[in-house]
Design a protein around this motif. Structure first.
Motif, PDB file in Angstrom:
ATOM      1  N   VAL A   1     102.559 -12.657 -24.836  1.00 25.23           N
ATOM      2  CA  VAL A   1     102.765 -13.406 -23.600  1.00 25.23           C
ATOM      3  C   VAL A   1     102.010 -12.718 -22.467  1.00 25.23           C
ATOM      4  O   VAL A   1     102.315 -11.568 -22.135  1.00 25.23           O
ATOM      5  N   PRO A   2     100.995 -13.369 -21.863  1.00 21.58           N
ATOM      6  CA  PRO A   2     100.324 -12.772 -20.706  1.00 21.58           C
ATOM      7  C   PRO A   2     101.216 -12.839 -19.473  1.00 21.58           C
ATOM      8  O   PRO A   2     101.833 -13.865 -19.188  1.00 21.58           O
ATOM      9  N   VAL A   3     101.312 -11.742 -18.753  1.00 18.48           N
ATOM     10  CA  VAL A   3     102.202 -11.670 -17.596  1.00 18.48           C
ATOM     11  C   VAL A   3     101.443 -11.095 -16.409  1.00 18.48           C
ATOM     12  O   VAL A   3     100.618 -10.183 -16.563  1.00 18.48           O
TER      13      VAL A   3
ATOM     14  N   ARG B   1      97.511 -14.888 -27.046  1.00 13.57           N
ATOM     15  CA  ARG B   1      96.688 -13.676 -27.164  1.00 13.57           C
ATOM     16  C   ARG B   1      95.210 -14.048 -27.199  1.00 13.57           C
ATOM     17  O   ARG B   1      94.377 -13.422 -26.538  1.00 13.57           O
ATOM     18  N   ALA B   2      94.876 -15.100 -27.951  1.00 13.96           N
ATOM     19  CA  ALA B   2      93.477 -15.508 -28.036  1.00 13.96           C
ATOM     20  C   ALA B   2      92.944 -15.948 -26.682  1.00 13.96           C
ATOM     21  O   ALA B   2      91.815 -15.640 -26.302  1.00 13.96           O
ATOM     22  N   ALA B   3      93.787 -16.674 -25.907  1.00 10.55           N
ATOM     23  CA  ALA B   3      93.354 -17.133 -24.589  1.00 10.55           C
ATOM     24  C   ALA B   3      93.120 -15.969 -23.651  1.00 10.55           C
ATOM     25  O   ALA B   3      92.148 -15.941 -22.889  1.00 10.55           O
TER      26      ALA B   3
ATOM     27  N   ALA C   1      98.524  -8.382 -17.648  1.00  4.41           N
ATOM     28  CA  ALA C   1      98.872  -7.567 -18.805  1.00  4.41           C
ATOM     29  C   ALA C   1      99.338  -8.479 -19.924  1.00  4.41           C
ATOM     30  O   ALA C   1      99.699  -9.641 -19.706  1.00  4.41           O
ATOM     31  N   LEU C   2      99.315  -7.948 -21.128  1.00  2.99           N
ATOM     32  CA  LEU C   2      99.725  -8.705 -22.303  1.00  2.99           C
ATOM     33  C   LEU C   2     100.932  -8.025 -22.922  1.00  2.99           C
ATOM     34  O   LEU C   2     100.873  -6.863 -23.334  1.00  2.99           O
TER      35      LEU C   2
ATOM     36  N   ASP D   1     106.828  -3.636 -23.090  1.00  2.00           N
ATOM     37  CA  ASP D   1     105.685  -2.856 -23.539  1.00  2.00           C
ATOM     38  C   ASP D   1     104.452  -3.741 -23.383  1.00  2.00           C
ATOM     39  O   ASP D   1     104.406  -4.853 -23.933  1.00  2.00           O
ATOM     40  N   VAL D   2     103.463  -3.274 -22.625  1.00  2.00           N
ATOM     41  CA  VAL D   2     102.326  -4.131 -22.288  1.00  2.00           C
ATOM     42  C   VAL D   2     101.017  -3.386 -22.516  1.00  2.00           C
ATOM     43  O   VAL D   2     100.959  -2.151 -22.565  1.00  2.00           O
ATOM     44  N   GLU D   3      99.953  -4.174 -22.624  1.00  2.00           N
ATOM     45  CA  GLU D   3      98.580  -3.677 -22.615  1.00  2.00           C
ATOM     46  C   GLU D   3      97.904  -4.227 -21.369  1.00  2.00           C
ATOM     47  O   GLU D   3      97.875  -5.453 -21.153  1.00  2.00           O
ATOM     48  N   LEU D   4      97.370  -3.351 -20.529  1.00  2.00           N
ATOM     49  CA  LEU D   4      96.724  -3.782 -19.296  1.00  2.00           C
ATOM     50  C   LEU D   4      95.408  -4.466 -19.614  1.00  2.00           C
ATOM     51  O   LEU D   4      94.618  -3.989 -20.451  1.00  2.00           O
TER      52      LEU D   4
END
Length: 636
Positions: A433-435, A625-627, A427-428, A410-413
């Motif tokens: 974890v950024p992917v 997430r902050a980065a 995406a996050l 499940d990601v947020e673009l």
């Protein structure tokens, strides 16, 4: 003429033809292969004819599609059959798959029990001593005395298998010594002969690795654009590694090293399957088709595929054909969203569903990705999914291990990211974890690229996705399917095309700076060893021996906490440059086996460390997430 125009030639046929050449003709063989590749050829049924010159023709007869004997290759020149043309044609043709009658050795029967009724006893291979008949007397006596029955020692390789493995090792070490440029038709024929002998001795896994090395060597020497040095590095390490382990392994380990001649389909009873998605399959060899992924009630993944020669055009067409499973009338597209009830199912170790006569299948109700049992696939933490996928995609994974390389996230673009290799979508994941999401295939006839670029214009959109793990020092996937941005249904990203109306309110494309990879692999100097391993394959041992002092690189590896890598680099380069002299000062032959052992250790070590760093990159960190948000904020 291209290799694709020629019928496959059995490995032993090529090896025999090359071995029968005189030393003078062997020196001319590589040139003859190149000249033959420029000559016209035409096919008439099972026979392919090559015009060697205006008066001479060369014929390859392939009943059943494979040249199985040396007599099936004939030449009309004056020197035939001892000419170089027959061997050149065999070396230019693709390597045929192993003969179907070369099966796995039967499992030994228990003492005092017979094999299957009506079947003859196993006959030992010529040249191998027959196994002595087991004696039941000691076990009976021990049982009467009350003592425990002694266990038989674990199975070990036979002398014939060790000899075959030694031949594979020697042939592989010779390729590593010479490099791609020096591994011509003669070196390849030695590998083919060793592979054929190994398969006769029931060593299909190392034999298959040898055939892969030959195929990749030919692709490299022909300038095939699909060739990758990393593939040849992996194949050579697999060949040398399995050949070495045959002599030391026993029991279950020996069974893994030995491998299987074919992957059997075993009965799996009745299955209730739920469609996940359909992916297009387009290979560098010109094959195309579709593969539909389904899940069982217990969450196990299965595939139903249809891949054959035809390229991207066939991949798009097959998606709308009925699946080859029982009497089902569902197409691949429909099965990816529907369900199936199967009785008499047969399944291979890697999850492929068989389509035998006894298999029956009927359509059934499917399930949404948010419903059970499919929803459970997204409940596993991303780090655990990545570790599981990495075990199945490992360069040297057990072929019988099964498993899947798919991740369910499940990601947020966040937006588009420009990289040296192109643009990808950042995406996050849930978990912070950024992917990076990349296209599975860049072919413009497929919808992958257009869909990815369209999704990049909708930052903030939340999606449920399915992707294939790409081993790297940062989380990376090839995007295969996703939930529809409106929340209704799913999208097969290689087949279905998104429209702008499917997305939230359109915004300007967002280009953000990719966050710097974090974790233990962010600044790893492992590449200092990796590039020497890769450099050896195309250039050979001599090129590595001319590097000179590698102390600075070794010191940098030690400072980074990789003392083993530093030692391997030093030993590898020292072995490459070491040449002993006799009492008269003459150079002795190089220690080919010693250099191959050092190279194998370095190759396996770098692969293991790279996989470990990839696993660590998927572990969530507090500041991920902050980065990612801080990198995105200036662009909005």
């Amino acid at each position: 003429m291209t290799a694709a125009q020629l019928p496959p030639v059995a490995p032993e046929v090529t090896a025999t033809l090359v071995e029968d050449l005189s030393p003078r003709l062997r020196k001319r063989l590589d040139g003859a292969v190149a000249k033959l590749g420029a000559r016209p050829a035409h096919r008439d049924g099972d026979t392919v004819t090559i015009a060697v010159d205006d008066e001479t023709e060369l014929r390859l007869h392939a009943p059943g599609g494979v040249v199985a004997t040396s007599d099936a290759i004939t030449c009309g020149c004056l020197l035939a059959p001892a000419c170089v043309h027959r061997a050149a044609a065999a070396c230019a043709a693709p390597v045929a798959d192993p003969a179907p009658d070369l099966t796995d050795p039967p499992a030994p029967a228990a003492p005092g029990s017979a094999a299957h009724p009506g079947e003859p006893a196993a006959v030992p291979h010529p040249g191998e001593p027959a196994a002595p008949a087991p004696s039941a007397a000691p076990a009976t006596t021990a049982a009467l005395d009350g003592d425990p029955v002694p266990e038989s020692p674990p199975e070990a390789a036979t002398e014939a298998q060790r000899a075959a493995a030694d031949a594979l090792w020697s042939a592989g070490a010779a390729v590593l010594e010479a490099g791609v440029d020096g591994a011509g038709a003669v070196a390849q024929s030695a590998l083919l002969r060793a592979a054929h002998t190994a398969r006769l001795r029931h060593l299909p896994r190392p034999a298959g690795a040898a055939l892969s090395v030959v195929t990749l060597l030919r692709a490299a020497r022909a300038g095939d654009p699909s060739y990758r040095t990393a593939d040849l590095v992996t194949a050579l390490a697999e060949l040398l590694g399995t050949a070495h382990r045959v002599g030391t392994a026993s029991g279950a380990e020996l069974a893994v090293v030995r491998g299987r001649a074919r992957r059997p389909y075993s009965p799996d009873g009745s299955l209730r399957l739920y469609g996940l998605f359909t992916e297009t399959v387009v290979t560098d060899s010109g094959h195309g088709g579709a593969r539909t992924w389904v899940a069982g009630a217990d969450g196990r993944l299965y595939t139903v595929g249809d891949v054959a020669p035809g390229g991207v055009g066939r991949a798009l067409g097959v998606a709308d054909r009925a699946v080859r499973l029982g009497d089902s009338a569902l197409t691949h597209r429909e099965l990816g969203r529907a369900g199936l009830a199967v009785s008499g199912a047969t399944v291979s170790p890697d999850g492929r569903l068989g389509a035998g006569k006894g298999v029956k299948a009927v359509s059934a109700r499917g399930a949404a990705w948010t419903q059970q049992p499919l929803a459970a696939l997204w409940e596993t933490p991303p780090s655990e999914q990545a570790a599981r996928a990495l075990r199945s995609t490992s360069r040297y994974a057990d072929p019988e291990g099964g498993g899947s390389d798919l991740l369910f996230l499940d990601v947020e673009l966040l937006g588009a990211v420009r990289e040296p290799g192109g643009t990808c979508l950042l995406a996050l994941c849930d978990g912070g974890v950024p992917v990076r999401l990349t296209v599975a295939d860049d072919d413009p006839a497929l919808a992958h690229r257009d869909n990815l670029m369209l999704l990049a214009t909708a930052p903030g959109t939340r999606l449920r996705i399915i992707g294939r793990l790409v081993p790297a020092l940062h989380p990376r996937l090839t995007l295969l399917a996703c939930s529809h941005p409106t929340g209704e249904g799913t999208i097969d990203l290689g087949l279905d095309r998104l429209r702008r109306a499917d997305l939230p309110d359109p915004v300007a494309p967002v280009h953000i700076a990719p966050p710097r990879p974090g974790g233990p692999g962010a600044h790893s100097p492992l590449h200092l060893l990796e590039r020497r391993v890769d450099q050896t394959v195309p250039a050979g041992r001599a090129a590595l021996g001319m590097l000179g002092d590698v102390t600075p690189d070794a010191s940098r590896l030690r400072r980074a906490g990789l003392p083993t890598a530093a030692g391997l680099l030093t030993a590898l380069c020292a072995s490459a440059g070491r040449r002993e002299r006799d009492l008269f000062g003459r150079l002795l032959p190089a220690d080919t086996d010693g250099f191959a052992a050092h190279w194998l250790a370095a190759a396996r070590y770098t692969a293991a460390v790279a996989e470990s760093l990839c696993t660590a990159a998927w572990q969530p960190a507090q500041d991920d997430r902050a980065a990612a948000v801080s990198a995105l904020a200036p662009s909005r």
